[in-house]
Scaffold this active site. Structure first.
Site, PDB file in Angstrom:
ATOM      1  CE  LYS A  13      -7.308   8.014  -4.096  1.00 53.38           C
ATOM      2  NZ  LYS A  13      -6.351   7.128  -3.427  1.00 53.38           N
ATOM      3  NE  ARG A  88      -7.032   2.376  -7.399  1.00 54.76           N
ATOM      4  CZ  ARG A  88      -7.978   2.478  -6.284  1.00 54.76           C
ATOM      5  NH1 ARG A  88      -8.936   3.023  -6.293  1.00 54.76           N
ATOM      6  NH2 ARG A  88      -7.675   2.334  -4.917  1.00 54.76           N
ATOM      7  NE  ARG A 127      -7.705   3.043   5.832  1.00 61.28           N
ATOM      8  CZ  ARG A 127      -7.888   3.348   4.610  1.00 61.28           C
ATOM      9  NH1 ARG A 127      -8.185   4.790   4.041  1.00 61.28           N
ATOM     10  NH2 ARG A 127      -7.464   2.421   3.425  1.00 61.28           N
ATOM     11  NE  ARG A 160      -9.785  -0.385   2.896  1.00 60.61           N
ATOM     12  CZ  ARG A 160      -9.641   0.384   2.086  1.00 60.61           C
ATOM     13  NH1 ARG A 160     -10.297   1.595   2.486  1.00 60.61           N
ATOM     14  NH2 ARG A 160      -9.234   0.237   1.140  1.00 60.61           N
ATOM     15  NE  ARG A 171      -4.735  -0.578  -1.049  1.00 58.75           N
ATOM     16  CZ  ARG A 171      -5.293   0.046   0.275  1.00 58.75           C
ATOM     17  NH1 ARG A 171      -4.983  -0.486   1.320  1.00 58.75           N
ATOM     18  NH2 ARG A 171      -6.081   1.346   0.050  1.00 58.75           N
TER      19      ARG A 171
END
Ligand code: AMP
Length: 214
Positions: A13, A88, A127, A160, A171
């Protein structure tokens, strides 16, 4: 153009929102980025959000809704916007509808980015982000020239907290339970367009623009 991007964490996104923001000339609003800035600044809002974020849970609706209302009232949203990471939950979507009705500025389209779950887990766990400039790398797909060091400015690369495996699993579960129902919500309103989020950023951008009729 007023646009919402839906999709699981790791669907791409953020990357697509940045590309679309350039292509369409409208602002990109990422609630996750706003929270991370608030956490880094040590603000009251950041303190409220940090624990939820680190655990991979959602920040309470009233906190997020208030923050987005303020952001949408700023003049740079008058020409349109891309919402990335909001809404969300169904209550957030309802609050957004009410706010946009008051502003006489309804949503034009909702793009749902669909990516297989194993791709999402691989993307998120690999990531790495530059602490100074925010450039995004991936340990396998887009490694920096020197491990742990940003190619752009030599900054330190970090992972992160919510990209660690346990938080990723949480998540994805939160997404399936709280956010996935939004596809039906926007389908009923005739706004939903699903696109495949697999391929290079340029390919996904082209697919998205086509789906939007641009
Ligand atoms: P993101 O960068 O969009 O993955 O967001 C990172 C984290 O910020 C999420 O895991 C949540 O803890 C929090 N967050 C961002 N947007 C929202 C939202 N719309 N509702 C609740 N929490 C959010």
């Amino acid at each position: 153009m007023r646009l919402i991007l839906l999709g699981a964490p790791g669907a791409g996104k953020g990357t697509l929102a940045k590309e679309l923001s350039g292509a369409l000339g409208v602002v990109h609003i990422s609630t996750g980025d706003i929270f991370r800035e608030e956490v880094a600044a040590g603000s009251e809002l950041g303190k409220k959000a940090k624990g939820f974020m680190d655990r991979g849970e959602l920040v309470p609706d009233d906190v997020v809704i208030g923050m987005v209302r303020q952001r949408l009232a700023r003049p740079d949203c008058a020409a349109g916007f891309i919402l990335d990471g909001f809404p969300r939950t169904v209550p957030q979507a309802e609050a957004l509808d009410a706010t946009l009705q008051e502003m006489n500025a309804p949503i034009d389209s909702v793009l749902d980015i669909v990516v297989p779950e194993e791709t999402v887990v691989r993307r998120l766990s690999g990531r790495r982000i530059c602490r100074t400039c925010g450039a995004i790398y991936h340990v396998d797909n887009k490694p920096p020239k020197q491990p742990g060091v940003c190619d752009v400015d030599g900054g330190e690369l970090y992972q992160r907290d919510d990209d660690k495996e346990e938080a990723i699993r949480r998540r994805l579960k939160v997404y399936a339970e709280a956010t996935a129902p939004l596809t039906a919500y926007y389908q009923q309103k005739g706004l939903l367009k699903s696109i495949e989020g697999v391929g290079s950023p340029a390919e996904v951008l082209a697919t998205a623009l086509k789906a939007l009729g641009k």
